[in-house]
Design an enzyme around this catalytic site. Structure first.
Site, short mmCIF file in Angstrom:
data_model
loop_
_atom_site.label_atom_id
_atom_site.label_comp_id
_atom_site.label_asym_id
_atom_site.label_seq_id
_atom_site.Cartn_x
_atom_site.Cartn_y
_atom_site.Cartn_z
CD GLU A 28 -2.81 -1.27 2.40
OE1 GLU A 28 -2.75 -0.35 3.25
OE2 GLU A 28 -3.58 -2.24 2.51
CG ASN A 75 -0.89 -6.96 -1.20
OD1 ASN A 75 -1.50 -7.58 -2.06
ND2 ASN A 75 -1.39 -6.74 0.01
CG HIS A 112 -10.02 -5.45 0.68
ND1 HIS A 112 -10.32 -6.57 1.42
CD2 HIS A 112 -8.72 -5.15 0.93
CE1 HIS A 112 -9.25 -6.94 2.11
NE2 HIS A 112 -8.26 -6.11 1.81
CD GLU A 142 -4.87 -7.78 1.94
OE1 GLU A 142 -5.72 -7.03 2.46
OE2 GLU A 142 -3.65 -7.50 1.92
CG ASP A 144 -13.06 -8.37 2.24
OD1 ASP A 144 -12.94 -7.53 1.31
OD2 ASP A 144 -12.64 -8.15 3.37
#
Length: 255
Positions: A28, A75, A112, A142, A144
């Site tokens: 990030e 990432n 996400h 990751e 979701d």
């Protein structure tokens, strides 16, 4: 600061050498306001950037020196294709690294999503293809899907569609080497109020689970048992009936 970065990476990678095959070296780093225009990118204004502007290069070069065999990844979030500026900015950062010979093996797409903000399947595949052209792997790291509508059949149907598409995009992209969900059951998620995972608070499978199961069975040519077929068919019926109405509410919303 440079010495601290080098010491930390050296200590951690040495300790786990031979036990870990992939490291998220930097996470990030791109600013959410970065435009990504004309091949540009803007890093976050953090203590790392202020005190050690080349910390990304240092981190990756140190990691490669310590463990030449391990895969090194960058990432980030909102880089899977929905938000063009962030997607392009991350790509531009990584391309710049490749062009300058900074060691990097792949890019993590955190994935996400929200039920009112998600990428088109084709854009996800295109994003993965761009990295393949740089000679890089990708992973969904990751995943979701936050339900902004709460616990509704329509939201869960859309979740199922998006989980299935994410997995399918990875399987259809030769350079995609991993697919990871950001948790198992809804109660343990960082977005627990949005019921974002493939299992509910009691660890019972939701439609998203069956959507991914369908994709895996399709790619592995596995025949279903009668009980499994009934469960998957029920989930598919819900998806087909509800996803169109849920998609109408889709709007671009930052993470």
């Amino acid at each position: 600061m440079k010495n601290a970065i080098v010491d930390h990476i050296t200590t951690v990678l040495t300790h786990y050498k031979g036990k870990i095959d992939t490291w998220d070296v930097v996470n990030e780093a791109i600013d959410d306001g970065s435009s990504g225009e004309n091949g540009t990118f803007q890093l976050r204004d953090s203590f790392l950037t202020r005190e050690c502007p080349d910390y990304i290069d240092i981190a990756f070069k140190t990691a490669r020196e310590v463990d030449p065999e391990v895969k090194l990844y960058y990432n980030d979030y909102n880089n899977e294709g929905l938000y063009g500026s962030k997607t392009d900015s991350v790509y531009n950062l990584v391309k710049d690294m490749v062009d300058r010979g900074v060691p990097i093996d792949g890019v993590g797409l955190q994935y996400h999503l929200h039920t009112n903000a998600y990428p088109e399947y084709e854009k996800v595949v295109e994003t993965m293809r761009r990295y393949a052209e740089l000679g890089l792997e990708v992973q969904i790291t990751e995943m979701d899907v936050n339900s902004v509508e709460g616990k509704t059949e329509e939201a869960f149907a859309l979740q199922a569609k998006l989980y299935g598409e994410g997995l399918r995009a990875c399987l259809n992209s030769p350079n995609c080497t991993g697919f990871i969900t950001w948790g198992v059951g809804d109660s343990n998620s960082w977005r627990s109020n949005g019921y974002p995972l493939a299992f509910d608070v009691n660890y019972a499978p939701k439609p998203a689970y069956y959507a991914m199961l369908n994709v895996l069975k399709e790619y592995n040519n596995v025949e279903e048992s009668d009980d499994q077929a009934d469960e998957v068919d029920d989930a598919d019926t819900t998806v087909d009936a509800d996803v169109d109405s849920a998609e109408e509410d889709s709007a671009d919303e930052q993470n």
